[in-house]
Design a protein around this motif. Structure first.
Motif, PDB file in Angstrom:
ATOM      1  N   GLU A 131       0.833  -1.206   0.000  1.00 40.65           N
ATOM      2  CA  GLU A 131       0.000   0.000   0.000  1.00 40.65           C
ATOM      3  C   GLU A 131       0.867   1.256   0.000  1.00 40.65           C
ATOM      4  O   GLU A 131       0.589   2.220  -0.723  1.00 40.65           O
ATOM      5  CB  GLU A 131      -0.907  -0.013   1.233  1.00 40.65           C
ATOM      6  N   HIS A 132       1.939   1.244   0.778  1.00 42.34           N
ATOM      7  CA  HIS A 132       2.849   2.388   0.812  1.00 42.34           C
ATOM      8  C   HIS A 132       3.535   2.592  -0.536  1.00 42.34           C
ATOM      9  O   HIS A 132       3.670   3.734  -1.006  1.00 42.34           O
ATOM     10  CB  HIS A 132       3.887   2.200   1.915  1.00 42.34           C
ATOM     11  N   LEU A 133       3.972   1.519  -1.154  1.00 35.34           N
ATOM     12  CA  LEU A 133       4.624   1.647  -2.455  1.00 35.34           C
ATOM     13  C   LEU A 133       3.648   2.245  -3.476  1.00 35.34           C
ATOM     14  O   LEU A 133       4.033   3.075  -4.309  1.00 35.34           O
ATOM     15  CB  LEU A 133       5.133   0.290  -2.937  1.00 35.34           C
ATOM     16  N   TYR A 134       2.398   1.824  -3.410  1.00 36.24           N
ATOM     17  CA  TYR A 134       1.384   2.380  -4.317  1.00 36.24           C
ATOM     18  C   TYR A 134       1.184   3.870  -4.048  1.00 36.24           C
ATOM     19  O   TYR A 134       1.154   4.682  -4.988  1.00 36.24           O
ATOM     20  CB  TYR A 134       0.062   1.624  -4.127  1.00 36.24           C
ATOM     21  N   LEU A 135       1.040   4.241  -2.767  1.00 41.77           N
ATOM     22  CA  LEU A 135       0.819   5.646  -2.422  1.00 41.77           C
ATOM     23  C   LEU A 135       2.018   6.504  -2.817  1.00 41.77           C
ATOM     24  O   LEU A 135       1.845   7.638  -3.284  1.00 41.77           O
ATOM     25  CB  LEU A 135       0.548   5.775  -0.926  1.00 41.77           C
ATOM     26  N   ASP A 197       5.221   1.983   9.738  1.00 47.57           N
ATOM     27  CA  ASP A 197       3.836   2.474   9.643  1.00 47.57           C
ATOM     28  C   ASP A 197       3.691   3.822   8.950  1.00 47.57           C
ATOM     29  O   ASP A 197       2.553   4.254   8.691  1.00 47.57           O
ATOM     30  CB  ASP A 197       3.221   2.580  11.053  1.00 47.57           C
ATOM     31  N   HIS A 198       4.802   4.496   8.662  1.00 41.66           N
ATOM     32  CA  HIS A 198       4.728   5.865   8.143  1.00 41.66           C
ATOM     33  C   HIS A 198       5.413   5.991   6.783  1.00 41.66           C
ATOM     34  O   HIS A 198       6.257   5.167   6.401  1.00 41.66           O
ATOM     35  CB  HIS A 198       5.430   6.840   9.096  1.00 41.66           C
ATOM     36  N   ASP A 217      -3.862   6.693   3.772  1.00 43.76           N
ATOM     37  CA  ASP A 217      -4.333   5.683   2.825  1.00 43.76           C
ATOM     38  C   ASP A 217      -4.863   6.401   1.585  1.00 43.76           C
ATOM     39  O   ASP A 217      -4.695   7.619   1.437  1.00 43.76           O
ATOM     40  CB  ASP A 217      -5.386   4.761   3.456  1.00 43.76           C
ATOM     41  N   LYS A 218      -5.546   5.678   0.722  1.00 44.02           N
ATOM     42  CA  LYS A 218      -6.025   6.279  -0.518  1.00 44.02           C
ATOM     43  C   LYS A 218      -7.026   7.401  -0.256  1.00 44.02           C
ATOM     44  O   LYS A 218      -7.092   8.378  -1.005  1.00 44.02           O
ATOM     45  CB  LYS A 218      -6.670   5.205  -1.391  1.00 44.02           C
ATOM     46  N   SER A 219      -7.791   7.270   0.832  1.00 45.90           N
ATOM     47  CA  SER A 219      -8.807   8.280   1.112  1.00 45.90           C
ATOM     48  C   SER A 219      -8.221   9.581   1.659  1.00 45.90           C
ATOM     49  O   SER A 219      -8.862  10.630   1.583  1.00 45.90           O
ATOM     50  CB  SER A 219      -9.839   7.731   2.107  1.00 45.90           C
ATOM     51  N   THR A 220      -7.016   9.531   2.227  1.00 48.61           N
ATOM     52  CA  THR A 220      -6.391  10.735   2.803  1.00 48.61           C
ATOM     53  C   THR A 220      -5.170  11.193   2.008  1.00 48.61           C
ATOM     54  O   THR A 220      -4.482  12.128   2.413  1.00 48.61           O
ATOM     55  CB  THR A 220      -5.970  10.468   4.258  1.00 48.61           C
ATOM     56  N   ALA A 221      -4.893  10.530   0.892  1.00 46.82           N
ATOM     57  CA  ALA A 221      -3.706  10.881   0.103  1.00 46.82           C
ATOM     58  C   ALA A 221      -3.746  12.322  -0.391  1.00 46.82           C
ATOM     59  O   ALA A 221      -2.698  12.962  -0.551  1.00 46.82           O
ATOM     60  CB  ALA A 221      -3.572   9.920  -1.079  1.00 46.82           C
ATOM     61  N   ALA A 222      -4.946  12.859  -0.633  1.00 46.07           N
ATOM     62  CA  ALA A 222      -5.062  14.246  -1.107  1.00 46.07           C
ATOM     63  C   ALA A 222      -4.503  15.226  -0.080  1.00 46.07           C
ATOM     64  O   ALA A 222      -3.939  16.266  -0.452  1.00 46.07           O
ATOM     65  CB  ALA A 222      -6.513  14.574  -1.431  1.00 46.07           C
TER      66      ALA A 222
END
Length: 251
Positions: A131-135, A197-198, A217-222
């Protein structure tokens, strides 16, 4: 005998200068190697002047950097809130050797010269790691034309080999293996969290200066993107894309 002694005494009296003449001739003394007081003072003034000139040059060079950080940290519009946590004091990249996955040695300090969005995880890369690599990839792409000013970096803190399925993703960033203890002395998680975790933000001078929340996460990436936009905009007067002094490490 007595005549001979008398002649010697007379000769001694005749050859000695009168007492008053001897007293009238002072001893001559010479002092060598001591500069004049004026010359010594001028040398001291030149030294002081040189030091102040050096300090002035350093301040001129550092002024854009200081101004950008002052703008971001101090001059903030009312209501502005950072999503990431600013690190005070900032921590410089440690002087340690990292390794590529192929085993080549790379100074960790060679990452300087770019903004870095850093994740830490073991080589097996669990779901949170993926998930981190994607973000990291998505946040970099979201910067548009400014994306070349930021690199994303995965620091592997164990000896495990990443899955082959991650190869396409890893080819888009930097993947380096770093001793876990060295990382723990540089990056620090929030209380109650783990270092994995960060996401961590490092400025082009090599200073860790922001820690994204573990809740990213994806919802807070903005929200994380807004922080990146502000920092890149504040540093635009002195930061440009690419590493000026060294090439990027081999992946």
């Amino acid at each position: 005998m007595s005549g001979f002694n008398s002649s010697d005494a007379s000769f001694a009296r005749a050859s000695s200068p009168p007492p008053e003449r001897a007293a009238a001739e002072p001893l001559g003394l010479s002092v060598h190697g001591l500069p004049a007081a004026g010359e010594a003072m001028q040398a001291v003034q030149r030294t002081r002047s040189g030091r102040w000139q050096m300090i002035g040059v350093l301040l001129v060079c550092a002024a854009p950097v200081i101004a950008s950080y002052f703008t971001y940290y101090v001059v903030r519009p009312e209501g502005r809130r950072n999503f990431g946590e600013l690190i005070q004091p900032q921590r410089a990249l440690p002087d340690v050797q990292a390794r590529t996955l192929a085993g080549a040695s790379v100074p960790l300090a060679s990452l300087k010269g770019q903004w870095l969005l850093v994740s830490v995880a073991g080589g097996q890369c669990n779901a949170a790691c993926e998930e981190h690599l994607y973000l990291q990839r998505q946040l970099r792409e979201s910067l548009g034309r400014e994306k070349d000013r930021l690199d994303w970096v995965w620091l592997v803190n164990d000896a495990a080999q990443p899955p082959a399925a991650l190869a396409p993703a890893m080819a888009q960033g930097q993947v380096l293996r770093v001793d876990g203890q060295a990382l723990a002395g540089w990056l620090e998680p929030a209380p109650g969290q783990r270092i994995e975790d960060h996401l961590y933000l490092v400025d082009p001078m090599g200073h860790w200066m922001m820690r994204m929340p573990a809740s990213l996460d994806k919802s807070t990436a903005a929200k994380a993107k807004r922080d990146l936009d502000r920092l890149l905009r504040a540093a635009s007067s002195w930061d440009t894309a690419g590493r000026p002094d060294a090439a990027a490490p081999t992946r």
